[in-house]
Design a protein around this motif. Structure first.
Motif, PDB file in Angstrom:
ATOM      1  N   ILE A  51      33.465  12.384 -49.108  1.00 23.38           N
ATOM      2  CA  ILE A  51      33.359  11.027 -48.567  1.00 23.38           C
ATOM      3  C   ILE A  51      33.569  11.103 -47.057  1.00 23.38           C
ATOM      4  CG2 ILE A  51      34.124   9.870 -50.685  1.00 23.38           C
ATOM      5  CD1 ILE A  51      36.911   9.602 -49.407  1.00 23.38           C
ATOM      6  N   LYS A  52      33.391   9.995 -46.399  1.00 22.10           N
ATOM      7  CA  LYS A  52      33.664   9.888 -44.963  1.00 22.10           C
ATOM      8  C   LYS A  52      35.016   9.184 -44.807  1.00 22.10           C
ATOM      9  CE  LYS A  52      29.275  10.706 -43.330  1.00 22.10           C
ATOM     10  NZ  LYS A  52      29.101  12.104 -43.209  1.00 22.10           N
ATOM     11  N   PRO A  53      35.720   9.435 -43.716  1.00 20.29           N
ATOM     12  CA  PRO A  53      37.013   8.764 -43.513  1.00 20.29           C
ATOM     13  C   PRO A  53      36.879   7.234 -43.525  1.00 20.29           C
ATOM     14  CG  PRO A  53      36.584  10.348 -41.749  1.00 20.29           C
ATOM     15  CD  PRO A  53      35.400  10.352 -42.642  1.00 20.29           C
ATOM     16  N   GLN A  54      35.703   6.730 -43.171  1.00 19.62           N
ATOM     17  CA  GLN A  54      35.477   5.279 -43.157  1.00 19.62           C
ATOM     18  C   GLN A  54      35.630   4.655 -44.541  1.00 19.62           C
ATOM     19  OE1 GLN A  54      33.492   7.548 -41.735  1.00 19.62           O
ATOM     20  NE2 GLN A  54      33.674   7.074 -39.558  1.00 19.62           N
ATOM     21  N   TYR A  55      35.593   5.474 -45.578  1.00 21.26           N
ATOM     22  CA  TYR A  55      35.813   4.982 -46.941  1.00 21.26           C
ATOM     23  C   TYR A  55      37.098   4.163 -47.015  1.00 21.26           C
ATOM     24  CZ  TYR A  55      36.976   5.108 -51.908  1.00 21.26           C
ATOM     25  OH  TYR A  55      37.335   4.757 -53.178  1.00 21.26           O
ATOM     26  N   PHE A  56      38.094   4.543 -46.235  1.00 22.74           N
ATOM     27  CA  PHE A  56      39.402   3.907 -46.287  1.00 22.74           C
ATOM     28  C   PHE A  56      39.508   2.649 -45.426  1.00 22.74           C
ATOM     29  CE2 PHE A  56      40.088   8.349 -47.397  1.00 22.74           C
ATOM     30  CZ  PHE A  56      40.792   8.209 -48.578  1.00 22.74           C
ATOM     31  N   LEU A  57      38.428   2.277 -44.722  1.00 23.52           N
ATOM     32  CA  LEU A  57      38.511   1.140 -43.799  1.00 23.52           C
ATOM     33  C   LEU A  57      38.836  -0.181 -44.495  1.00 23.52           C
ATOM     34  CD1 LEU A  57      35.722   1.797 -41.156  1.00 23.52           C
ATOM     35  CD2 LEU A  57      38.200   1.999 -40.889  1.00 23.52           C
ATOM     36  N   ASP A  58      38.326  -0.400 -45.693  1.00 23.80           N
ATOM     37  CA  ASP A  58      38.643  -1.647 -46.400  1.00 23.80           C
ATOM     38  C   ASP A  58      40.148  -1.754 -46.633  1.00 23.80           C
ATOM     39  OD1 ASP A  58      36.068  -2.579 -46.493  1.00 23.80           O
ATOM     40  OD2 ASP A  58      35.695  -1.905 -48.540  1.00 23.80           O
ATOM     41  N   ARG A  59      40.763  -0.650 -47.027  1.00 20.10           N
ATOM     42  CA  ARG A  59      42.201  -0.651 -47.264  1.00 20.10           C
ATOM     43  C   ARG A  59      42.955  -0.834 -45.950  1.00 20.10           C
ATOM     44  NH1 ARG A  59      43.236   1.524 -52.639  1.00 20.10           N
ATOM     45  NH2 ARG A  59      45.388   1.926 -52.070  1.00 20.10           N
ATOM     46  N   ILE A  60      42.476  -0.180 -44.896  1.00 21.29           N
ATOM     47  CA  ILE A  60      43.107  -0.323 -43.577  1.00 21.29           C
ATOM     48  C   ILE A  60      42.971  -1.761 -43.105  1.00 21.29           C
ATOM     49  CG2 ILE A  60      42.903   0.330 -41.143  1.00 21.29           C
ATOM     50  CD1 ILE A  60      42.176   3.180 -42.130  1.00 21.29           C
ATOM     51  N   ASN A  61      41.815  -2.367 -43.321  1.00 20.21           N
ATOM     52  CA  ASN A  61      41.576  -3.743 -42.895  1.00 20.21           C
ATOM     53  C   ASN A  61      42.583  -4.710 -43.522  1.00 20.21           C
ATOM     54  OD1 ASN A  61      40.095  -5.708 -41.436  1.00 20.21           O
ATOM     55  ND2 ASN A  61      39.030  -6.284 -43.323  1.00 20.21           N
ATOM     56  N   LYS A  62      42.963  -4.467 -44.773  1.00 20.49           N
ATOM     57  CA  LYS A  62      43.945  -5.331 -45.434  1.00 20.49           C
ATOM     58  C   LYS A  62      45.322  -5.213 -44.791  1.00 20.49           C
ATOM     59  CE  LYS A  62      41.524  -5.171 -49.811  1.00 20.49           C
ATOM     60  NZ  LYS A  62      41.476  -4.624 -51.155  1.00 20.49           N
ATOM     61  N   TRP A  63      45.577  -4.102 -44.105  1.00 19.03           N
ATOM     62  CA  TRP A  63      46.883  -3.848 -43.479  1.00 19.03           C
ATOM     63  C   TRP A  63      46.820  -3.961 -41.961  1.00 19.03           C
ATOM     64  CZ3 TRP A  63      51.190  -0.693 -45.711  1.00 19.03           C
ATOM     65  CH2 TRP A  63      51.183  -0.720 -47.104  1.00 19.03           C
ATOM     66  N   LYS A  64      45.727  -4.486 -41.401  1.00 15.59           N
ATOM     67  CA  LYS A  64      45.529  -4.384 -39.959  1.00 15.59           C
ATOM     68  C   LYS A  64      46.646  -5.036 -39.142  1.00 15.59           C
ATOM     69  CE  LYS A  64      42.222  -8.167 -39.656  1.00 15.59           C
ATOM     70  NZ  LYS A  64      40.861  -8.530 -39.350  1.00 15.59           N
ATOM     71  N   GLU A  65      47.242  -6.116 -39.647  1.00 13.01           N
ATOM     72  CA  GLU A  65      48.337  -6.730 -38.895  1.00 13.01           C
ATOM     73  C   GLU A  65      49.545  -5.792 -38.836  1.00 13.01           C
ATOM     74  OE1 GLU A  65      46.715  -8.596 -41.361  1.00 13.01           O
ATOM     75  OE2 GLU A  65      45.498  -9.644 -39.885  1.00 13.01           O
ATOM     76  N   LYS A  66      49.826  -5.132 -39.953  1.00  9.76           N
ATOM     77  CA  LYS A  66      50.965  -4.209 -40.008  1.00  9.76           C
ATOM     78  C   LYS A  66      50.712  -2.984 -39.126  1.00  9.76           C
ATOM     79  CE  LYS A  66      53.737  -1.497 -43.223  1.00  9.76           C
ATOM     80  NZ  LYS A  66      53.977  -1.130 -44.605  1.00  9.76           N
ATOM     81  N   ILE A  67      49.485  -2.511 -39.142  1.00  9.35           N
ATOM     82  CA  ILE A  67      49.143  -1.308 -38.396  1.00  9.35           C
ATOM     83  C   ILE A  67      48.876  -1.621 -36.924  1.00  9.35           C
ATOM     84  CG2 ILE A  67      47.429   0.549 -38.207  1.00  9.35           C
ATOM     85  CD1 ILE A  67      47.012   0.213 -41.238  1.00  9.35           C
ATOM     86  N   GLY A  68      48.377  -2.810 -36.665  1.00  6.14           N
ATOM     87  CA  GLY A  68      48.054  -3.193 -35.296  1.00  6.14           C
ATOM     88  C   GLY A  68      46.772  -2.554 -34.794  1.00  6.14           C
ATOM     89  N   ALA A  69      45.855  -2.296 -35.694  1.00  9.75           N
ATOM     90  CA  ALA A  69      44.620  -1.614 -35.306  1.00  9.75           C
ATOM     91  C   ALA A  69      43.450  -2.580 -35.273  1.00  9.75           C
ATOM     92  CB  ALA A  69      44.327  -0.496 -36.299  1.00  9.75           C
TER      93      ALA A  69
END
Length: 117
Positions: A51-69
């Motif tokens: 897979i590509k690392p972008q596979y995880f973007l949906d999960r990262i998007n749900k946490w974007k406030e916590k991560i600040g990304a």
């Protein structure tokens, strides 16, 4: 030997472990709660999953406030660093056998994976 990357808080991960135990399949556990995967381990895992690392973007998007990304601006290296520092974003369970890995869902795919890799 089969390796299983899992999250002990994840019901899907616990179901995989039960399945493997019931079928007497030997495995080594890697608990994301106690073993933080390095960036290199993550890169190897993504390669094995094909897979590509972008596979995880949906999960990262749900946490974007916590991560600040800002999701749109993330590079592959940024994604690996976020996964390294926030292992809850790694979808689990993941089964690894040699140079091949698969996401452990649906559970029906496990038998095929174990017998054919």
């Amino acid at each position: 030997m089969l390796e299983v990357i899992y999250n002990s808080n994840c019901p899907k991960s616990r179901a995989i472990l039960e399945y493997l135990d019931e079928h007497n399949i030997k495995f080594q556990l890697i608990d994301l709660k106690t073993h933080q995967l390095s960036v290199l381990e993550l890169k190897n895992l993504v390669k094995k999953l094909n897979i590509k690392p972008q596979y995880f973007l949906d999960r990262i998007n749900k946490w974007k406030e916590k991560i600040g990304a800002k999701i749109e601006a993330l590079t592959d290296d940024n994604i690996y660093e976020i996964l390294h520092t926030t292992p809850d974003l790694i979808e689990s369970p993941i089964l690894i056998k040699g140079q091949v890995a698969m996401l452990g869902t649906p559970i029906d795919n496990i038998k095929f994976f174990v017998e054919n890799t």
